[in-house]
Design an enzyme around this catalytic site. Structure first.
Site, PDB file in Angstrom:
ATOM      1  N   PRO A  32     -43.541   1.903  39.537  1.00  0.00           N
ATOM      2  CA  PRO A  32     -43.722   3.302  39.952  1.00  0.00           C
ATOM      3  C   PRO A  32     -43.494   4.244  38.774  1.00  0.00           C
ATOM      4  O   PRO A  32     -42.481   4.138  38.077  1.00  0.00           O
ATOM      5  CB  PRO A  32     -42.637   3.493  41.018  1.00  0.00           C
ATOM      6  CG  PRO A  32     -41.624   2.425  40.750  1.00  0.00           C
ATOM      7  CD  PRO A  32     -42.379   1.277  40.169  1.00  0.00           C
ATOM      8  N   TYR A 195     -30.957   9.241  41.564  1.00  0.00           N
ATOM      9  CA  TYR A 195     -31.451  10.059  42.665  1.00  0.00           C
ATOM     10  C   TYR A 195     -30.510   9.864  43.864  1.00  0.00           C
ATOM     11  O   TYR A 195     -29.531   9.110  43.772  1.00  0.00           O
ATOM     12  CB  TYR A 195     -32.916   9.725  42.966  1.00  0.00           C
ATOM     13  CG  TYR A 195     -33.777  10.040  41.757  1.00  0.00           C
ATOM     14  CD1 TYR A 195     -34.056  11.365  41.417  1.00  0.00           C
ATOM     15  CD2 TYR A 195     -34.219   9.042  40.889  1.00  0.00           C
ATOM     16  CE1 TYR A 195     -34.784  11.677  40.273  1.00  0.00           C
ATOM     17  CE2 TYR A 195     -34.939   9.346  39.743  1.00  0.00           C
ATOM     18  CZ  TYR A 195     -35.220  10.661  39.441  1.00  0.00           C
ATOM     19  OH  TYR A 195     -35.915  10.966  38.307  1.00  0.00           O
ATOM     20  N   ARG A 243     -35.608  -0.384  44.990  1.00  0.00           N
ATOM     21  CA  ARG A 243     -35.380  -0.325  43.539  1.00  0.00           C
ATOM     22  C   ARG A 243     -33.937   0.083  43.312  1.00  0.00           C
ATOM     23  O   ARG A 243     -33.468   1.073  43.862  1.00  0.00           O
ATOM     24  CB  ARG A 243     -36.342   0.655  42.861  1.00  0.00           C
ATOM     25  CG  ARG A 243     -36.029   0.807  41.386  1.00  0.00           C
ATOM     26  CD  ARG A 243     -37.137   1.420  40.563  1.00  0.00           C
ATOM     27  NE  ARG A 243     -38.025   0.394  40.018  1.00  0.00           N
ATOM     28  CZ  ARG A 243     -38.716   0.535  38.892  1.00  0.00           C
ATOM     29  NH1 ARG A 243     -38.653   1.640  38.194  1.00  0.00           N
ATOM     30  NH2 ARG A 243     -39.504  -0.434  38.454  1.00  0.00           N
ATOM     31  N   GLY A 340     -44.757  -1.068  33.288  1.00  0.00           N
ATOM     32  CA  GLY A 340     -44.862   0.385  33.347  1.00  0.00           C
ATOM     33  C   GLY A 340     -45.742   0.929  32.235  1.00  0.00           C
ATOM     34  O   GLY A 340     -46.972   0.986  32.345  1.00  0.00           O
ATOM     35  N   ARG A 341     -45.094   1.281  31.127  1.00  0.00           N
ATOM     36  CA  ARG A 341     -45.826   1.996  30.077  1.00  0.00           C
ATOM     37  C   ARG A 341     -46.961   1.181  29.465  1.00  0.00           C
ATOM     38  O   ARG A 341     -47.977   1.739  29.056  1.00  0.00           O
ATOM     39  CB  ARG A 341     -44.833   2.467  29.003  1.00  0.00           C
ATOM     40  CG  ARG A 341     -43.957   3.600  29.518  1.00  0.00           C
ATOM     41  CD  ARG A 341     -42.730   3.788  28.687  1.00  0.00           C
ATOM     42  NE  ARG A 341     -41.802   2.666  28.846  1.00  0.00           N
ATOM     43  CZ  ARG A 341     -40.658   2.551  28.199  1.00  0.00           C
ATOM     44  NH1 ARG A 341     -40.304   3.494  27.336  1.00  0.00           N
ATOM     45  NH2 ARG A 341     -39.856   1.523  28.396  1.00  0.00           N
TER      46      ARG A 341
HETATM   47  C1  LIG Z   1     -43.827   8.335  32.858  1.00  0.00           C
HETATM   48  C2  LIG Z   1     -42.826   7.528  33.637  1.00  0.00           C
HETATM   49  C3  LIG Z   1     -42.524   7.869  34.954  1.00  0.00           C
HETATM   50  C4  LIG Z   1     -41.619   7.110  35.696  1.00  0.00           C
HETATM   51  N1  LIG Z   1     -41.401   7.416  37.014  1.00  0.00           N
HETATM   52  C5  LIG Z   1     -40.672   6.580  37.782  1.00  0.00           C
HETATM   53  C6  LIG Z   1     -40.608   6.740  39.195  1.00  0.00           C
HETATM   54  O1  LIG Z   1     -41.258   7.620  39.780  1.00  0.00           O
HETATM   55  N2  LIG Z   1     -39.819   5.880  39.889  1.00  0.00           N
HETATM   56  C7  LIG Z   1     -39.124   4.875  39.279  1.00  0.00           C
HETATM   57  O2  LIG Z   1     -38.417   4.118  39.941  1.00  0.00           O
HETATM   58  N3  LIG Z   1     -39.213   4.673  37.953  1.00  0.00           N
HETATM   59  C8  LIG Z   1     -39.976   5.481  37.202  1.00  0.00           C
HETATM   60  N4  LIG Z   1     -40.124   5.217  35.872  1.00  0.00           N
HETATM   61  C9  LIG Z   1     -39.546   3.984  35.311  1.00  0.00           C
HETATM   62  C10 LIG Z   1     -40.611   2.875  35.297  1.00  0.00           C
HETATM   63  O3  LIG Z   1     -41.000   2.500  36.600  1.00  0.00           O
HETATM   64  C11 LIG Z   1     -40.097   1.626  34.568  1.00  0.00           C
HETATM   65  O4  LIG Z   1     -39.002   1.119  35.281  1.00  0.00           O
HETATM   66  C12 LIG Z   1     -39.696   1.914  33.130  1.00  0.00           C
HETATM   67  O5  LIG Z   1     -40.693   2.680  32.479  1.00  0.00           O
HETATM   68  C13 LIG Z   1     -39.445   0.636  32.349  1.00  0.00           C
HETATM   69  O6  LIG Z   1     -40.590  -0.191  32.344  1.00  0.00           O
HETATM   70  P1  LIG Z   1     -41.630  -0.212  31.098  1.00  0.00           P
HETATM   71  O7  LIG Z   1     -40.824  -0.507  29.871  1.00  0.00           O
HETATM   72  O8  LIG Z   1     -42.606  -1.308  31.441  1.00  0.00           O
HETATM   73  O9  LIG Z   1     -42.277   1.138  31.005  1.00  0.00           O
HETATM   74  C14 LIG Z   1     -40.981   6.001  35.098  1.00  0.00           C
HETATM   75  C15 LIG Z   1     -41.261   5.686  33.766  1.00  0.00           C
HETATM   76  C16 LIG Z   1     -42.168   6.416  33.051  1.00  0.00           C
HETATM   77  C17 LIG Z   1     -42.476   6.009  31.634  1.00  0.00           C
END
Ligand SMILES: Cc1cc2nc3c(=O)[nH]c(=O)nc-3n(C[C@H](O)[C@H](O)[C@H](O)COP(=O)(O)O)c2cc1C
Length: 395
Positions: A32, A195, A243, A340-341
């Site tokens: 997410p 949150y 989560r 994610g990213r």
């Molecule tokens: C732009 C952005 C928005 C995010 N929004 C949420 C969110 O709405 N809910 C959530 O649980 N995590 C959120 N995260 C965390 C990501 O879901 C993820 O756990 C985190 O980026 C680590 O994974 P990654 O290294 O693959 O990006 C967000 C991360 C990014 C970069």
């Protein structure tokens, strides 16, 4: 828990995975990620384009960004919501579009708690300020477990009354009912990143002395009450994920040991899988810096909960390559892998992974208007000894 099935035929990453009545076509999950692009809680064309691309990209499950169950409980003016019936129709349209590509769709439901009152991330990610108000944003007033601000300079949250707490539990149920009407395949309840629900868990944010604070049992009361209400609202065939910030990473905060206790209770309460994140409960040195900790920095958290609480987990956090994702699954550290990213960077990550791992050798599972052309293109490349993901021989 499902065994790692026949890994001789197919990488685990591309084996189906079943949660209650829902089967994912593979074990790749789009994590997410907030886009802060909604208007009055309704999805906008950008979000349609964004999520449809994610579904086209081949992941088994796409989890929509944090979506708020009350208007007062949102974090920014750009957040999507499930607090009004008018928000259902655009979501229903999006979910049915996503289904065309074989992706299952979940939505992350949340209440912002003391993190309310922020700018959209791409507009600064700080507290809402004069400039935002002048540009038409509304001031938002955070509420939380206790009157403890996120960090210096952040708004003081109002300590929630008993009636407000009960109201939030009902709001989660009402939000879930709207999500069901929109046709989501599953729900994820957000208990991470500081949150509302996680702020009740963590002694850093919860200083209450009533039945919602103090002992671990009391601090777990609200998240568990929300899960019980959600389970009572949802059909038994529908999966419910949570989560979790498995640790605050801060002395005196929520710990991995606490998470093991909570995870067992969540399993008993009907949570099907825990999506294992961490941090986010304090501003300084937390939320954003946590995202840069290093490759696979949360995988061990997923591994520990899976082993010690006997509940399926998803690993997330700087997992970039399919080879690494596959190693996590093969080692039994997690059941699903959230990306994610890396998927923001390349929405076709899952298809590329399938290609790299020899799982896809044609484009039949790509969107139909692409497949015919890409097939011919890949054959032309192959005739030249090249591969779509390999180096170019000339040029
Ligand atoms: C732009 C952005 C928005 C995010 N929004 C949420 C969110 O709405 N809910 C959530 O649980 N995590 C959120 N995260 C965390 C990501 O879901 C993820 O756990 C985190 O980026 C680590 O994974 P990654 O290294 O693959 O990006 C967000 C991360 C990014 C970069």
């Amino acid at each position: 828990m499902q065994p790692a099935s026949d890994s001789r035929t197919l990488p685990l990453l591309f084996q189906p995975y079943r949660l209650r009545g829902v089967t994912l076509k593979n074990r790749i999950v789009v994590s997410p990620m907030g886009t802060y692009s909604s208007e009055d809680g309704r999805l906008t064309p950008f979000q349609f384009a964004h999520y449809q691309r994610m579904a086209m990209g081949g992941a088994g499950l796409v989890i929509l960004e944090q979506t708020f169950v009350t208007r007062a409980g949102r974090v920014s003016n750009g957040d999507p919501g499930l607090w009004a019936d008018s928000q259902i129709e655009p979501m229903a349209r999006l979910v049915s579009e996503m289904k065309r590509y074989g992706a299952k769709t979940a939505i992350q439901i949340s209440h912002g708690g003391r993190k309310g009152g922020q700018q959209r991330a791409h507009e600064g990610n700080g507290p809402i300020g004069e400039r935002d108000l002048a540009a038409g944003d509304e001031q938002l007033f955070p509420m939380g477990a206790s009157a403890v601000p996120l960090s210096e300079g952040w708004q003081m949250p109002v300590e929630m009354s008993e009636a407000q707490i009960e109201g939030v539990i009902e709001a989660f149920a009402a939000g879930a009912r709207r999500a069901l009407l929109a046709g989501f395949d599953m729900l994820e309840v957000h208990m991470a990143h500081g949150y509302l629900l996680q702020s009740f868990l963590s002694p850093l944010a919860n200083r209450r002395t009533d039945r919602w604070g103090g002992s671990l049992e009391n601090r777990m009361r609200l998240p568990l009450a929300v899960v019980a209400r959600l389970r009572a609202t949802m059909p038994s065939s529908m999966p419910l994920l949570a989560r979790l910030s498995v640790t605050d990473w801060i002395e005196g905060g929520w710990t991995e040991d606490d998470s093991v206790v909570l995870a067992r209770k969540l399993r008993e309460a009907g949570i099907d899988l825990i999506d294992c994140s961490s941090g986010g409960n304090m501003r300084a040195g937390a939320t954003n810096s946590n995202l840069a900790r290093g490759p696979g920095y949360q995988v061990e958290l997923a591994d520990r909960l899976r082993r010690e609480a006997g509940i399926p987990t998803a690993a997330v956090g700087m997992i970039r390559t399919p080879q690494y994702a596959e190693r996590i699954l093969q080692a039994g550290q997690a059941d699903l892998v959230c990306i994610g990213r890396q998927i923001l960077f390349n929405p076709f990550w899952a298809h590329h992974a399938a290609w790299q791992m020899g799982v896809e050798r044609d484009f039949s599972s790509w969107p139909e208007p692409y497949g015919w052309w890409l097939d011919k293109w890949a054959k032309a490349l192959a005739a030249n000894g090249e591969d779509p993901l390999g180096p170019e021989r000339r040029g």
